[in-house]
Design an enzyme around this catalytic site. Structure first.
Site, PDB file in Angstrom:
ATOM      1  N   HIS A 124       0.365  26.941   9.152  1.00 49.34           N
ATOM      2  CA  HIS A 124      -1.060  26.857   9.500  1.00 49.34           C
ATOM      3  C   HIS A 124      -1.221  26.004  10.759  1.00 49.34           C
ATOM      4  O   HIS A 124      -0.270  25.360  11.208  1.00 49.34           O
ATOM      5  CB  HIS A 124      -1.876  26.240   8.350  1.00 49.34           C
ATOM      6  N   LYS A 163      -4.854  21.221   9.964  1.00 47.79           N
ATOM      7  CA  LYS A 163      -5.092  21.408   8.521  1.00 47.79           C
ATOM      8  C   LYS A 163      -4.772  20.114   7.779  1.00 47.79           C
ATOM      9  O   LYS A 163      -3.752  19.474   8.058  1.00 47.79           O
ATOM     10  CB  LYS A 163      -4.236  22.563   8.005  1.00 47.79           C
TER      11      LYS A 163
END
Ligand code: NAD
Length: 266
Positions: A156, A160
């Site tokens: 990701h 995050k």
């Protein structure tokens, strides 16, 4: 019911909500009747999402918007702190909630199921609207029944906050249900660099990669004698969730009670 499905969007000015507004405006079977956000009130909903004006002015009061416009469906991509209250408000107005925002407790979902049934309407709470991601999880769960040696690698964006991702945890839960209970790897294995083998879930490992420029990817790798199997899903942008939201809006008209998880509509 009218020929078109009347849709209200809560969180219309947010990253996901803007994609929902665009998707609704682009589908002739859907009619955008309300765009609600705590910021952006007074702005044309088309302009709010970067399109030409569509003639609908965004507002900030969900209760009033639902009372005035009487939608068939409310799509909610707000924030965890308000989504439960919004969903109760929708059901109170006889409006079917299709919810992408996260943050419900299991008890709240049960309560909302009861409220939907009392109102004779359907509802949908879907923590992941990505059809490809759901298929990836289902295929991985099936593969684990035959190939119990597995590792998950999820990637990701570097901003995050949580690791591993909710999708990786959900995948691990589904894999664990049908997988033979074994602890993988060499029992004498030593991590020379702490964390090198990733996080352990029920005897197998999850690895989280965080890099700028990435949106969301996950690979589930199975190893067997003389073979490996890789199941991979890549999300490139938020628009990828919209086919799932579109199906949710249409299917929620067909049943009663609150469905939790988009996989139950597939
Ligand atoms: P965001 O912060 O960009 O958008 C949230 C919007 O909600 C903002 O515009 C905010 O002003 C608005 N809002 C907050 N309180 C409100 C209220 N009381 N009334 C009306 N509007 C209000 O967030 P995002 O990235 O769009 O994500 C929204 C939610 O969707 C999060 O919970 C996220 O985890 C979830 N999400 C779900 C999926 C899925 O597939 N189900 C995918 C991505 C994100």
């Amino acid at each position: 019911m009218s020929e078109t499905i009347k849709v209200a969007v809560a969180g219309a000015g947010g990253r996901m909500g803007r994609e929902v507004v665009k998707m609704v405006l682009a589908d002739e079977q859907l009619e955008l009747v309300a765009a609600v956000d705590r910021s952006g009130a007074g702005t044309d909903a088309g302009e709010l999402v970067g399109l030409k004006p569509c003639g609908l002015i965004a507002t900030s009061d969900l209760d009033a918007a639902l009372a005035q416009t009487k939608p068939d469906v409310l799509v909610d991509f707000t924030v965890p702190s308000v989504v439960y209250g919004n969903t109760v408000t929708a059901i109170k107005h006889g409006v079917r909630p299709v919810v992408g925002a996260t943050g419900f407790t299991p008890q709240q979902i049960e309560e909302l199921d009861t409220l939907c049934r009392e109102a004779n309407i359907g509802g949908l709470i879907a923590p992941n609207f990505s059809i490809g991601a759901i298929l990836m999880m289902q295929f991985a769960a099936k593969a684990a029944e035959y190939l119990p040696h597995v590792e998950i690698i999820e990637t990701h964006g570097d901003q995050k906050l949580d690791a591993p991702s909710g999708t990786a945890i959900k995948t691990a839960e589904l894999i664990a249900q049908g997988r033979e209970k074994i602890k993988q790897g060499n029992p004498n294995e030593e991590e020379v660099l702490p964390g090198a083998r990733g996080g352990e879930y029920d005897g197998f490992r999850i690895h989280s990669v965080r890099l700028p420029g990435v949106f969301a990817q996950q690979e589930v790798i199975f190893g067997g004698y003389g073979q490996s199997l890789k199941i991979r899903h890549d999300s490139y942008e938020r628009a990828g969730y919209m086919p799932g939201v579109n199906i949710g809006i249409k299917k929620v008209l067909e049943y009663e009670g609150m469905v939790y998880g988009f996989e139950h509509l597939m």
